[in-house]
Design an enzyme around this catalytic site. Structure first.
Site, short mmCIF file in Angstrom:
data_model
loop_
_atom_site.label_atom_id
_atom_site.label_comp_id
_atom_site.label_asym_id
_atom_site.label_seq_id
_atom_site.Cartn_x
_atom_site.Cartn_y
_atom_site.Cartn_z
N PHE A 118 0.54 -1.27 0.30
CA PHE A 118 0.21 0.28 -0.22
C PHE A 118 0.76 1.14 0.04
O PHE A 118 0.30 1.91 0.07
CB PHE A 118 -1.66 0.13 0.60
CG PHE A 118 -0.20 0.83 2.39
CD1 PHE A 118 0.50 -0.07 3.35
CD2 PHE A 118 -0.31 2.43 2.71
CE1 PHE A 118 0.98 0.43 4.25
CE2 PHE A 118 0.28 2.29 3.82
CZ PHE A 118 0.99 1.47 4.99
N LYS A 119 2.59 1.05 0.28
CA LYS A 119 3.15 2.07 0.17
C LYS A 119 3.02 2.90 -1.02
O LYS A 119 3.46 4.34 -0.93
CB LYS A 119 4.32 1.91 1.03
CG LYS A 119 4.18 2.10 2.50
CD LYS A 119 5.66 1.47 3.46
CE LYS A 119 5.45 1.50 4.68
NZ LYS A 119 4.84 0.13 5.15
N ASP A 120 2.68 2.37 -2.08
CA ASP A 120 3.11 2.72 -3.26
C ASP A 120 1.60 3.86 -3.38
O ASP A 120 2.08 5.19 -3.76
CB ASP A 120 1.96 1.75 -4.59
CG ASP A 120 3.65 1.02 -5.06
OD1 ASP A 120 4.63 1.58 -4.99
OD2 ASP A 120 3.09 -0.21 -4.92
N LEU B 236 3.54 6.30 -1.67
CA LEU B 236 4.92 7.38 -2.42
C LEU B 236 5.03 7.53 -3.92
O LEU B 236 5.84 8.42 -4.38
CB LEU B 236 5.97 6.44 -1.80
CG LEU B 236 5.95 6.33 -0.57
CD1 LEU B 236 6.74 4.53 -0.05
CD2 LEU B 236 7.32 7.69 -0.18
#
Ligand SMILES: *Cc1c(COP(=O)(O)O)cnc(C)c1O
Length: 465
Positions: free
Chosen positions: A111-113, A116
């Site tokens: 989910f960090k995409d 970021l």
């Protein structure tokens, strides 16, 4: 929109400044001075929006006049176009009123995409306008590093240096960082552990004199406000798809640093009817202990099958504390000073407020594996270990059966094959097609000794012109 520090002593910043800042100068974290509010009617209108349109609607008030609306729209369109699912964040049903929000269709399968990919593009946009270049430095035990590298790989104005503990990250996670090539991308394999890497980053932010004076250092961990902002969107997206604002929805969130779930809290403060936020932790249960004992205290790190949640302190919890203590910066500064030295007991008033909205559940490795197996056997759906912790907590929450519970699936199962094997089910998670050749791609990284001066010299010698 203005941003203020949770410790009350740092200057207020505008959006562009907050984007380029990590910690506030008083040691606090930046939060918006006021939140945009969406009415019942506003939320009804969201039902017709696709993901990028909804992102524009939610993010625009936070950006204010820092970026013209048309430019922001382009940035958001580019950001979510790299996701490999037409819905960007699709929902899957795994039981009666049990839903999984798949947040792993971005380039690095976590989910960090969501945050970021956006952060890289926002930074490049404002840096281009300011004719400025910056250096990003971060330490990673896995997901953050690859997502940051993917988010910044096309940014002309950013040199990115990601430290990881040499031979202590998984093969998939290392390769997701080291196979991305570009003159501005530097993977530093440090001969130490993750805490050593983090200590070097912290020391470098404290004394930046190893860099030329025109290159500032930017943080990409979840203390960066823009990351939280981007994550608010998918709470609205999922809730509206399941009948909000007419029907309240609950969320179960696999939690480490409290960034993701804090975005859910903000969504509720902005008007979304959220019935409950479930803090799902692994055996590193600092947040579960706060919720059950009112005491915030560190314990030794324990490695688990869900490494992205292996933390001892949840930095973003300070952002919630700020609200729980009526936004009293002095009170938060005092609490955090106390926390430097030992356990902190939180007031009954603050904890009463927290318990009105949040519940918590701790899931050790055996239960994580059991949940992976159970969900596989019930619907042939493969959960990664972080998401399995979320689903386990959702099922244990005891919410009434008419409330839909959405578990945030924070990573793709193929990132953590070890947990799948341990769960004893007879299937192997395959990497999605775009990463199928990951193990054939050439890697590039630099092995460096555990010496701050060596790391800093490498950085200074490898800046782009
Ligand atoms: C980072 C991460 C988490 C924890 O998110 P926080 O915002 O730190 O609470 C959970 N699952 C995965 C897969 C992650 O990469």
């Amino acid at each position: 929109m203005k941003y203020i520090s949770t410790r009350g002593q740092a200057p207020a910043l505008d959006f562009e400044q907050v984007l380029l800042t990590g910690l506030a100068s008083d040691g606090g974290l930046y939060v918006p001075e006021t939140l945009p509010r969406f009415s019942h009617e506003d939320i009804i209108e969201m039902a017709s929006m696709d993901y990028p349109q909804l992102a524009q609607r939610i993010i625009e008030p936070f950006v204010g006049d820092a970026i013209p609306a048309a430019d922001l729209q382009q940035i958001i369109a580019d950001t979510y176009a790299v996701f490999r699912h037409n819905a960007v964040a699709p929902l899957t049903q795994i039981g009666h009123n049990q839903w999984v929000l798949e947040l792993f269709h971005g380039p690095t399968l976590a989910f960090k995409d969501f945050a970021l990919q956006l952060l890289g593009r926002l930074l490049d946009y404002v840096l281009e306008r300011r004719h400025q270049k910056v250096v990003i430095m971060g330490a990673t035990s896995g997901d953050t590093g690859s997502a940051a590298i993917e988010g910044c790989k096309r940014c002309k104005n950013i040199d990115i240096f990601i430290l990881h503990p040499h031979e202590r990250v998984s093969d998939v996670q290392r390769r997701q960082m080291t196979t991305v090539t570009g003159d501005n991308i530097h993977n530093l394999a440090v001969q130490g552990n993750f805490d050593d890497c983090q200590a070097m980053v912290k020391a470098s932010f404290g004394d930046r004199s190893f860099l030329p004076s025109d290159r500032s250092l930017v943080a990409v961990n979840s203390i960066n406000w823009a990351r939280i902002m981007a994550q608010i969107v998918y709470y609205f997206y999922a809730a509206v798809a399941l009948g909000a604002p007419m029907r309240p929805v609950a969320f179960s969130v696999p939690t480490g640093n409290f960034g993701d779930i804090f975005a859910g809290y903000l969504a509720r403060e902005m008007g979304l009817p959220v019935a409950q936020l479930i803090i799902a932790t692994n055996r590193n249960d600092v947040l579960h202990r706060v919720m059950t004992t009112s005491t915030y205290g560190r314990q030794a790190l324990q490695y688990s099958l869900s490494p992205s949640m292996d933390i001892t302190v949840s930095s973003n919890f300070e952002r919630l504390l700020f609200d729980l203590y009526d936004r009293d910066g002095d009170a938060i500064a005092a609490l955090m000073r106390e926390f430097e030295h030992g356990d902190v007991h939180l007031s009954d008033k603050a904890m009463g407020r927290a318990r009105n909205l949040f519940s918590s559940y701790r899931v050790p490795d055996e239960e994580t594996c059991a949940q992976i197996a159970a969900t596989w056997n019930e619907c042939e759906y493969l959960l990664d270990p972080h998401s399995a912790i979320g689903v386990k907590a959702a099922l244990a929450s005891g919410l009434s059966a008419d409330i839909p519970v959405v578990t945030l699936a924070t990573a793709h199962a193929a990132k953590f094959p070890q947990a799948i094997t341990r769960s004893g089910i007879n299937t192997e998670p395959a990497l999605p097609l775009h990463l199928a050749d990951l193990f054939d791609r050439p890697e590039r990284f630099e092995v460096l000794p555990l010496e701050l001066s060596a790391v800093q010299a490498f950085m200074a010698n490898n800046l782009s012109a």
